[in-house]
Design a protein around this motif. Sequence first.
Motif, PDB file in Angstrom:
ATOM      1  N   ASP A 108       0.868  -1.172   0.000  1.00 49.22           N
ATOM      2  CA  ASP A 108       0.000   0.000   0.000  1.00 49.22           C
ATOM      3  C   ASP A 108       0.906   1.223   0.000  1.00 49.22           C
ATOM      4  N   ALA A 109       1.284   1.645  -1.211  1.00 45.61           N
ATOM      5  CA  ALA A 109       2.254   2.723  -1.334  1.00 45.61           C
ATOM      6  C   ALA A 109       1.701   4.051  -0.837  1.00 45.61           C
ATOM      7  N   THR A 110       0.375   4.160  -0.697  1.00 41.89           N
ATOM      8  CA  THR A 110      -0.212   5.422  -0.246  1.00 41.89           C
ATOM      9  C   THR A 110      -0.213   5.555   1.271  1.00 41.89           C
ATOM     10  N   CYS A 111       0.125   4.481   1.976  1.00 44.31           N
ATOM     11  CA  CYS A 111       0.099   4.512   3.435  1.00 44.31           C
ATOM     12  C   CYS A 111       1.223   5.388   3.966  1.00 44.31           C
ATOM     13  N   GLN A 112       0.847   6.355   4.789  1.00 44.60           N
ATOM     14  CA  GLN A 112       1.830   7.270   5.367  1.00 44.60           C
ATOM     15  C   GLN A 112       2.352   6.781   6.711  1.00 44.60           C
ATOM     16  N   HIS A 113       1.740   5.729   7.259  1.00 49.53           N
ATOM     17  CA  HIS A 113       2.135   5.230   8.575  1.00 49.53           C
ATOM     18  C   HIS A 113       3.162   4.115   8.453  1.00 49.53           C
ATOM     19  N   ILE A 114       4.086   4.069   9.397  1.00 52.13           N
ATOM     20  CA  ILE A 114       5.052   2.976   9.483  1.00 52.13           C
ATOM     21  C   ILE A 114       5.220   2.613  10.957  1.00 52.13           C
ATOM     22  N   PHE A 115       5.678   1.376  11.192  1.00 52.92           N
ATOM     23  CA  PHE A 115       5.953   0.955  12.555  1.00 52.92           C
ATOM     24  C   PHE A 115       7.272   1.552  13.022  1.00 52.92           C
ATOM     25  N   ASP A 116       7.337   1.827  14.308  1.00 54.15           N
ATOM     26  CA  ASP A 116       8.518   2.431  14.910  1.00 54.15           C
ATOM     27  C   ASP A 116       9.501   1.329  15.287  1.00 54.15           C
ATOM     28  N   ARG A 117      10.634   1.295  14.615  1.00 55.52           N
ATOM     29  CA  ARG A 117      11.631   0.256  14.851  1.00 55.52           C
ATOM     30  C   ARG A 117      12.166   0.282  16.284  1.00 55.52           C
ATOM     31  N   LYS A 118      12.094   1.435  16.934  1.00 54.38           N
ATOM     32  CA  LYS A 118      12.616   1.562  18.297  1.00 54.38           C
ATOM     33  C   LYS A 118      11.571   1.256  19.364  1.00 54.38           C
ATOM     34  N   ARG A 119      10.328   1.058  18.952  1.00 50.53           N
ATOM     35  CA  ARG A 119       9.272   0.807  19.935  1.00 50.53           C
ATOM     36  C   ARG A 119       8.506  -0.466  19.541  1.00 50.53           C
ATOM     37  N   MET A 120       9.188  -1.557  19.681  1.00 52.32           N
ATOM     38  CA  MET A 120       8.608  -2.859  19.384  1.00 52.32           C
ATOM     39  C   MET A 120       9.334  -3.903  20.212  1.00 52.32           C
ATOM     40  N   HIS A 121       8.649  -5.007  20.489  1.00 47.07           N
ATOM     41  CA  HIS A 121       9.237  -6.084  21.273  1.00 47.07           C
ATOM     42  C   HIS A 121      10.293  -6.811  20.448  1.00 47.07           C
ATOM     43  N   GLN A 122      11.291  -7.371  21.154  1.00 50.35           N
ATOM     44  CA  GLN A 122      12.401  -8.030  20.449  1.00 50.35           C
ATOM     45  C   GLN A 122      11.973  -9.311  19.740  1.00 50.35           C
ATOM     46  N   HIS A 123      10.784  -9.827  20.037  1.00 53.81           N
ATOM     47  CA  HIS A 123      10.315 -11.037  19.354  1.00 53.81           C
ATOM     48  C   HIS A 123       9.603 -10.735  18.038  1.00 53.81           C
ATOM     49  N   LEU A 124       9.557  -9.454  17.652  1.00 54.10           N
ATOM     50  CA  LEU A 124       8.903  -9.057  16.418  1.00 54.10           C
ATOM     51  C   LEU A 124       9.928  -8.653  15.369  1.00 54.10           C
TER      52      LEU A 124
END
Length: 277
Positions: A108-124
Amino acid sequence: MPCTRRLLGVMEDLSPYELERQATIALNKRKLAELSLERLDPQAAGKADRRAQQPGRSSSGQNCAVRKSSRLSAERNLATATPAQEHRLELRQAPWEEAVFSQECKTDATCQHIFDRKRMHQHLTLSPDSRCVATTGVAGYGAALCCAGGGPMWSVRAVRFGVGGFGVALVRSGMRPPYKSLGKAEATVACYLANGVVVAGGRERPFGPVLTPGDVVGVMLRPARGGSRDGAGDDLVFLLNGAEIGVAVTGLQRASRGAYTVGVQPYMGGVAQLLSA
């Protein structure tokens, strides 16, 4: 025998929490085997071969106290890598993850949201474009937060359910680690779970339809009905495949843009994808 006695002594010293955690990990590994998803643990494959190749290691296991952490090793590599090397290390994926991110997650190239690499559990693990996240750790839990600054509408596609379900939540942007259970985190405003219940304020209640893989869950903040234009309240609304389910929380204090963000918890083997609002 000396090594075995040492291991038994360690087991006896474990707290009830650690014993329960070990039992959970063992159960999850059996579930992985039943689902033919053994490769969900990227560190498990080839571990025995690497141990066998270690110089001076005997088959009797006398060196069993030696422990090496591939996660810490990867962190050290990232800390000393050049920018180009760091990019390659971060984007390295296990085969099953590559297949999921490239085949099951439609871009979905129109999506402006991304996950925060610094705010995620280490199992993800994140996809290269940071719009998809998969739970890869054998402990089977963990959450990922979207980068702050978005809203007031987010959409998440439940690409695949893991062992344990799926969850989508609105959380306060100031949420701090550990990013484990969205349903139990104090920073969570409300979490919509795959079984159709919503968790808000530490309490569960029936809320909407049971989720199925492929469903798109919308999370929206809007002015509370009946309030004035400058009113002090917002409603938190969940949607399912574009249709409003209902208001999960009402009268939220209206805050500046970026005060809230969305979080996902796909559980072991599960995959979530951010879509355009």
